[in-house]
Design an enzyme around this catalytic site. Structure first.
Site, mmCIF file in Angstrom:
data_model
loop_
_atom_site.group_PDB
_atom_site.id
_atom_site.type_symbol
_atom_site.label_atom_id
_atom_site.label_comp_id
_atom_site.label_asym_id
_atom_site.label_seq_id
_atom_site.Cartn_x
_atom_site.Cartn_y
_atom_site.Cartn_z
ATOM 1 N N THR A 154 0.855 -1.180 0.000
ATOM 2 C CA THR A 154 0.000 0.000 0.000
ATOM 3 C C THR A 154 0.891 1.230 0.000
ATOM 4 O O THR A 154 1.741 1.378 0.882
ATOM 5 C CB THR A 154 -0.923 0.021 1.232
ATOM 6 N N SER A 178 -2.947 5.251 -2.808
ATOM 7 C CA SER A 178 -3.792 6.226 -2.132
ATOM 8 C C SER A 178 -3.940 7.488 -2.984
ATOM 9 O O SER A 178 -2.951 8.071 -3.408
ATOM 10 C CB SER A 178 -3.180 6.602 -0.776
ATOM 11 N N CYS A 328 -6.708 -6.460 15.964
ATOM 12 C CA CYS A 328 -7.884 -5.700 15.521
ATOM 13 C C CYS A 328 -7.517 -4.227 15.402
ATOM 14 O O CYS A 328 -6.890 -3.667 16.299
ATOM 15 C CB CYS A 328 -9.040 -5.869 16.513
ATOM 16 N N ASP A 525 12.305 -10.461 46.269
ATOM 17 C CA ASP A 525 13.516 -10.152 47.034
ATOM 18 C C ASP A 525 13.729 -11.125 48.186
ATOM 19 O O ASP A 525 14.862 -11.555 48.444
ATOM 20 C CB ASP A 525 13.429 -8.721 47.567
#
EC number: 4.1.99.22
Length: 565
Positions: A154, A178, A328, A525
Site C-alpha cells: 500500500t 492512495s 484488531c 527479594d
C-alpha cells in the site's frame, strides 16, 4: 483486452479472499468482452480436506470464534513523505528511536514464522513503505517464502514510476495506491506536497505492467464529495478498483463527524448518474463492497468501516513497525514480538505461542459505528487504516493522553475543578515461585522471614508513596489501604490483591497497582536466595469506582478476560 487476459492468467491458482488456496478454473474467471471488468468473486473454492480442517482448527492463527487468519499486514516504517491534513500535522509527528523498530532481519524472520503458521498473503504498509531503501529486497525475500502466495504493498504512489518495475521483478503481486482527489490543486492542499502527476503516472504504469491496482479514496464532505462521479468515470478505461473509504473522525481531525459521507449516500449519488450501477459478488473475507458500471473496465468498492463493520469474517492480523502484533484495528491490545525475539531465552516455539495467545484474545467484533468508535480510532493514515499500530499512534495522538500537552510535553493534570468523591480501586498481581519455594513459604522457613506478611506491609508502604515513585501522580491522602497475600499451593504462586480508598478529586488505581507491584517485588527479594526462577505476572487493575468512568474487569464463563467500562 490482451492486458486483462494476461492479468486473468496471472490470477489463476492464487488464493481467494478467504485466504484458502482456491482451485480456479478458467471458466470461473469471466473475462467479459462487453463490460471489460473481471469478476473474481465467483471463483469456485474446493472444500478443505478433513486433515486440513483439523490443522486449521488447531492453528495458532485461528481465534476462539473460528476465524482463521491468513492475511498479515506489516508496517515497515513510521515515516511518510506526505503530510495529509487528516493524518498528521504539517510539521510531522515524533518518530520512535531506530532501536525500537524492527530490523530488516527481524521483519523477515517474523514473516517466515507467520507464513509457516498459515499466512498466505502479506501486505507491506507504513507510514509509506517505499521510503525504505531496502523495499525491493524485502519483497524479493518474502516472495521466496515457499508457502506465501501473494505479496502486496500500500503506497501513496509518489515513487512508483521509479520503483514499480524493480518491485515487479522482485515478485510484487498487487498494490493499493492512495489518492483522494483527481484535481492537482486539491492534492497539494490536502497532502501539503506536490506530486499529483507522479501518482497518476504510477497508476497508469501499474496498469501497463499488468496490475489491476486498487485506488483508495477517503471521502470527505465539503472536500471531495463533488468528485465521486469523477472517480467512477476514472474506471471507464482503466482496469482499476477505486475504493471509497468512509471518513473516520478522531481527535486529530477534531472529531468532525459531519465530514462523514456514508456508503449509502455515496451509492445514491452514483446511481443518479449511472442508474445501472450494480453490485458484484463479494468474497467471504472482503472488506470492500464491489460495484461496477456495465461496460467500464474497472470497478468501484466501498469500505464501510464506520457504518457497516465486517468483523465476523475478518482474517487479518497486523504487525507494527515496532514489532507489536495487533489483532484488531479498533482494539487496544498489543503484544510485543520484538521484545520476545530479542530475548535469547525465548525459543521460536514460544514466539509462536505468544502469537497464538494474541490471536485468542481477539474479540468477536469491535465497537459500534461512529460516534461511539472514537476512542478506538487511529489518528494516522486512512489509506493505511487496516495495518497501522495503535501503539505507534498513541505517541502522536497527544490530545487523548491526559499527562501530555498538545506538543507532547509532560504535564500534571489539573483536578481542581473535579468534585470530591469516594474513590475505590482494586488491583492484583501473581508471583510464580515454584514447588520448593511454595513449601518454604507455607512452612515459614524462608531465611528472610515471613514472606506473606512482609509483602503485605511493603504493599501498603508502596501505595502511600506512589506520588514519589510515579512522575505526575497526585499526592493523595489515602483513607484505607488493604493488601492481601495468599499462597496458592496448587498453582505454586503467591496472589496479591490490593484495595485502596480515598475521598478526593482523583482516582487511586495507580496506588492500587503500585501496592501489588511493590508487594510482588518484595516476594521476589525475600525468595531470590533460594531461586531466581520466579516470575511476576498478571499485574492489572480489577476495578475502580467513584470517578468519571467506573471500571470492572469481568471473567466470563469461557475464562477469557474482558473489560467493562
Amino acid at each position: 483486452m490482451r492486458l486483462l487476459a494476461r492479468h486473468a492468467i496471472r490470477l489463476l491458482g492464487q488464493e481467494n479472499s478467504a485466504g484458502e488456496v482456491a482451485s480456479l478454473s478458467r471458466g470461473a474467471i469471466r473475462l467479459k468482452a462487453t463490460t471489460g471488468y473481471l469478476n473474481l468473486a465467483t471463483a469456485s473454492v474446493q472444500p478443505l480436506e478433513p486433515e486440513k480442517q483439523v490443522l486449521r482448527k488447531n492453528s495458532p492463527l485461528t481465534d476462539s470464534f473460528g476465524r482463521h487468519h491468513t492475511y498479515l499486514r506489516i508496517s515497515l516504517t513510521e515515516r511518510c513523505n506526505l503530510r495529509c491534513d487528516y493524518c498528521m500535522p504539517a510539521e510531522g509527528v515524533p518518530l520512535q528511536p531506530k532501536n525500537k523498530l524492527l530490523t530488516t532481519e527481524e521483519i523477515l524472520r517474523l514473516a517466515r514464522i507467520f507464513v509457516e503458521q498459515g499466512v498466505r498473503k502479506i501486505r507491506l504498509t507504513g507510514g509509506e513503505p517505499t521510503v525504505r531503501r531496502d523495499i525491493v529486497e524485502i519483497v524479493a525475500q518474502m516472495k521466496a517464502l515457499p508457502e506465501l502466495e501473494q505479496i502486496g504493498i500500500t503506497t501513496n504512489g509518489l515513487v512508483l514510476t521509479r520503483l514499480l518495475l524493480p518491485l515487479q521483478r522482485a515478485g510484487l503481486d498487487n498494490l493499493n495506491i492512495s489518492l483522494d482527489t483527481l484535481k492537482r490543486d486539491r492534492f497539494e492542499k490536502i497532502t501539503r506536497r506536490k506530486g499529483w502527476e507522479r501518482v497518476i503516472a504510477g497508476i497508469d504504469l501499474a496498469v501497463q505492467l499488468g496490475y489491476r491496482p486498487k485506488v483508495n479514496c477517503v471521502l470527505m464532505r465539503d472536500f471531495n464529495e463533488d468528485e465521486i462521479c469523477d472517480f467512477v468515470e476514472f474506471t471507464r478505461n482503466r482496469p482499476v478498483d477505486v475504493r471509497f473509504i468512509e471518513y473516520m473522525p478522531f481527535s486529530g481531525n477534531k472529531w468532525h463527524t459531519e465530514r462523514l459521507i456514508s456508503y449509502k449516500d455515496t451509492l445514491q449519488i452514483i446511481r443518479q448518474r449511472w442508474p445501472d450501477f450494480k453490485a458484484l459478488p463479494n468474497g467471504p473475507n472482503d472488506t470492500s463492497k464491489a460495484y461496477a458500471v456495465p461496460g467500464f473496465k474497472g470497478q468501484v468498492g466501498f469500505i464501510t468501516s464506520m457504518t457497516e463493520h465486517f468483523c465476523g469474517t475478518c482474517n487479518r492480523l497486523r504487525l507494527t513497525a515496532d514489532g507489536n502484533i495487533k489483532v484488531c484495528l479498533f482494539g487496544n491490545k498489543e503484544f510485543s514480538l520484538r521484545d520476545a525475539m530479542r530475548d535469547e531465552s525465548v525459543s521460536e516455539e514460544q514466539l509462536v505461542d505468544l502469537i497464538g495467545a494474541a490471536v485468542q484474545r481477539k474479540k468477536k467484533q469491535h465497537a459500534d459505528a461512529a460516534p461511539r468508535l472514537h476512542h478506538h480510532l487511529h489518528p494516522y493514515s486512512y489509506h493505511h487504516a487496516y495495518h497501522t499500530s495503535r501503539l505507534q499512534l498513541q505517541a502522536r495522538n497527544y490530545s487523548q493522553l491526559t499527562h501530555v500537552d498538545g506538543q507532547g510535553k509532560a504535564q500534571m493534570v489539573d483536578v481542581g475543578a473535579k468534585p470530591s468523591t469516594t474513590r475505590l480501586a482494586r488491583a492484583e498481581a501473581t508471583v510464580q515461585v515454584g514447588e520448593k519455594l511454595t513449601q518454604l513459604i507455607a512452612d515459614n522457613q524462608v531465611a528472610k522471614g515471613d514472606v506473606l506478611t512482609v509483602a503485605q506491609i511493603a504493599g501498603i508502604m508502596g501505595a502511600k508513596r506512589t506520588a514519589e515513585l510515579i512522575p505526575l501522580c497526585h499526592n493523595i491522602s489515602l483513607s484505607s489501604v488493604k493488601v492481601q497475600a495468599t499462597l496458592l499451593k496448587t498453582e505454586q504462586s503467591v496472589r496479591l490483591e490490593a484495595t485502596v480508598r480515598c475521598s478526593g478529586q482523583t482516582g487511586v488505581e495507580m496506588e492500587a497497582l503500585t501496592a501489588v507491584s511493590v508487594a510482588a517485588l518484595t516476594v521476589y527479594d525475600m525468595c531470590k536466595a533460594v531461586s531466581h526462577d520466579i516470575c511476576i505476572t498478571n499485574v492489572r487493575l480489577l476495578s475502580k469506582s467513584g470517578g468519571k468512568r467506573d471500571f470492572q474487569r469481568e471473567e466470563p464463563q469461557n475464562g477469557i478476560v474482558t473489560e467493562v467500562e
